[in-house]
Design a protein around this motif. Sequence first.
Motif, PDB file in Angstrom:
ATOM      1  N   HIS A 170      97.745 -22.779  26.056  1.00  0.00           N
ATOM      2  CA  HIS A 170      97.483 -23.609  24.617  1.00  0.00           C
ATOM      3  C   HIS A 170      98.477 -25.005  24.954  1.00  0.00           C
ATOM      4  O   HIS A 170      99.566 -24.692  25.251  1.00  0.00           O
ATOM      5  CB  HIS A 170      97.795 -22.507  23.404  1.00  0.00           C
ATOM      6  CG  HIS A 170      96.832 -21.563  23.221  1.00  0.00           C
ATOM      7  ND1 HIS A 170      95.756 -22.185  22.520  1.00  0.00           N
ATOM      8  CD2 HIS A 170      96.931 -20.298  23.223  1.00  0.00           C
ATOM      9  CE1 HIS A 170      94.735 -20.829  22.270  1.00  0.00           C
ATOM     10  NE2 HIS A 170      95.806 -19.749  22.743  1.00  0.00           N
ATOM     11  N   ASP A 180      93.830 -29.302  22.561  1.00  0.00           N
ATOM     12  CA  ASP A 180      93.620 -27.682  22.321  1.00  0.00           C
ATOM     13  C   ASP A 180      93.145 -27.402  20.994  1.00  0.00           C
ATOM     14  O   ASP A 180      93.993 -27.977  20.034  1.00  0.00           O
ATOM     15  CB  ASP A 180      95.023 -27.277  22.952  1.00  0.00           C
ATOM     16  CG  ASP A 180      94.594 -25.483  22.879  1.00  0.00           C
ATOM     17  OD1 ASP A 180      95.449 -24.822  22.254  1.00  0.00           O
ATOM     18  OD2 ASP A 180      93.822 -24.943  23.592  1.00  0.00           O
ATOM     19  N   THR A 215      91.484 -23.965  20.285  1.00  0.00           N
ATOM     20  CA  THR A 215      90.677 -23.040  21.093  1.00  0.00           C
ATOM     21  C   THR A 215      91.270 -21.522  20.521  1.00  0.00           C
ATOM     22  O   THR A 215      92.159 -21.384  20.234  1.00  0.00           O
ATOM     23  CB  THR A 215      90.700 -23.086  22.337  1.00  0.00           C
ATOM     24  OG1 THR A 215      92.215 -23.107  22.961  1.00  0.00           O
ATOM     25  CG2 THR A 215      89.992 -24.166  22.964  1.00  0.00           C
ATOM     26  N   ARG A 248      91.101 -18.282  22.601  1.00  0.00           N
ATOM     27  CA  ARG A 248      91.288 -17.860  24.043  1.00  0.00           C
ATOM     28  C   ARG A 248      91.445 -16.414  24.176  1.00  0.00           C
ATOM     29  O   ARG A 248      91.773 -15.744  23.493  1.00  0.00           O
ATOM     30  CB  ARG A 248      92.384 -18.713  24.728  1.00  0.00           C
ATOM     31  CG  ARG A 248      92.603 -20.196  24.552  1.00  0.00           C
ATOM     32  CD  ARG A 248      93.706 -20.834  25.387  1.00  0.00           C
ATOM     33  NE  ARG A 248      93.474 -22.037  25.495  1.00  0.00           N
ATOM     34  CZ  ARG A 248      93.390 -23.089  26.564  1.00  0.00           C
ATOM     35  NH1 ARG A 248      93.500 -22.427  27.672  1.00  0.00           N
ATOM     36  NH2 ARG A 248      93.234 -24.300  26.638  1.00  0.00           N
ATOM     37  N   TRP A 301      92.511 -13.565  26.746  1.00  0.00           N
ATOM     38  CA  TRP A 301      93.328 -13.433  28.031  1.00  0.00           C
ATOM     39  C   TRP A 301      93.254 -11.962  28.580  1.00  0.00           C
ATOM     40  O   TRP A 301      92.986 -10.967  27.985  1.00  0.00           O
ATOM     41  CB  TRP A 301      94.829 -13.541  27.403  1.00  0.00           C
ATOM     42  CG  TRP A 301      95.042 -14.756  27.007  1.00  0.00           C
ATOM     43  CD1 TRP A 301      94.775 -15.177  25.361  1.00  0.00           C
ATOM     44  CD2 TRP A 301      95.783 -16.037  27.442  1.00  0.00           C
ATOM     45  NE1 TRP A 301      95.175 -16.608  25.068  1.00  0.00           N
ATOM     46  CE2 TRP A 301      95.740 -17.020  26.200  1.00  0.00           C
ATOM     47  CE3 TRP A 301      96.070 -16.251  28.677  1.00  0.00           C
ATOM     48  CZ2 TRP A 301      96.355 -18.488  26.753  1.00  0.00           C
ATOM     49  CZ3 TRP A 301      96.652 -17.541  28.799  1.00  0.00           C
ATOM     50  CH2 TRP A 301      96.601 -18.496  27.872  1.00  0.00           C
ATOM     51  N   CYS A 347      93.857 -16.701  31.530  1.00  0.00           N
ATOM     52  CA  CYS A 347      92.863 -17.055  30.172  1.00  0.00           C
ATOM     53  C   CYS A 347      91.352 -16.679  30.991  1.00  0.00           C
ATOM     54  O   CYS A 347      91.164 -17.740  31.929  1.00  0.00           O
ATOM     55  CB  CYS A 347      93.052 -18.021  29.782  1.00  0.00           C
ATOM     56  SG  CYS A 347      92.055 -18.577  28.347  1.00  0.00           S
ATOM     57  N   ALA A 368      87.966 -19.892  27.040  1.00  0.00           N
ATOM     58  CA  ALA A 368      88.266 -20.624  26.126  1.00  0.00           C
ATOM     59  C   ALA A 368      87.057 -21.260  25.409  1.00  0.00           C
ATOM     60  O   ALA A 368      86.298 -21.839  25.734  1.00  0.00           O
ATOM     61  CB  ALA A 368      89.178 -21.980  26.781  1.00  0.00           C
TER      62      ALA A 368
END
Length: 337
Positions: A147, A188, A190, A192, A194, A201, A204
């Motif tokens: 991020h 950024d 987003t 995301r 993970w 990641c 996204a």
Amino acid sequence: MMKVFRCAGRHGYAVEVSPFIPNRVACAASQYYGIAGCGTLLVLDETEAGVALVRRWEWSDGLFDVTWSEANEHVMVAGGGDGSLQLWDTTNHNAPLRVSKEHMQEVYSVDWSQTRGENFIVSGSWDQTAKVWDPALSQSLTTLRGHEGVIYSTIWSPHIPGCFASASELGGQVLFVEFPVTQSSSGDGTLRIWDVKSAACRLAVPAHRAEILSCDWCKYDQNVVATGSVDCSVCVWDLRNVRQPVNQLRGHTYAIRRVKFSPFSKTLLASCSYDFTVRFWDFSRNQPLLDTVEHHSEFVCGLDFNLHIPNQVVDCSWDETVKIYTPACLSSHSAAP
């Protein structure tokens, strides 16, 4: 019937119902609207007469989120403005069992994993990192970076082991990206997804053109995630096709602080906002807004469904109250998983 607990001088940021004790709620609160002063962690029990205080602890900085252990009914973790995570036990009256301070800025989100065979905590911070911890908070197991803005929300998948979602503020114009991805100057903003095992990641999603303050997973579909944004909308996403949302839920007039899926209905979710309201939605409907609840006089920041009592909702607000209630729209809602 609504039940109210008032905590003078403490402004609510997060509530979570115990996964073990049906009438028990934890609330993370802060003094002076979280801008300055200390924090307070409250454990409350709903009773026939109202809401009773079980335990109250003070912390030296604001508290912004709280999560119950999925393995021990007495234990919870809170996230603080000083970058700390604290491990609290309702049988220990005085101090946290452990404090870990690895984050460099405010910890705005904490969540305890729910998948079988796992026992992890994830934290999200304004320092732009997410960290995964063991239940003892001895030290973080991994730190995830990607991020480019403040992380507001980190939520474990209830379906996929070692998988969590995070939501971030906007750092600039965002383009669609699918991992693997090269870092660019696009900023950024987003949602995301993970994978902890590979510390990577996997996806996204530019979910909104403004800061995303909250995300949550559908309890019945591993591919469905909702995001709530400063743009006043809730977006529901199918992670298999993120070119556009499944539905965009509009109605709030200020930023959405938190979104939560119902544990009892596949297509039902709730959102709370800086417009002082809580709204209930069925994203499968053409007219998805089921009801708007206006019972607070300040920002509504915390929201949760009771896992044990169908249709019961708990919320908290900067107006110094925690409220437990059953919205009429949920009692009449016919959608089923």
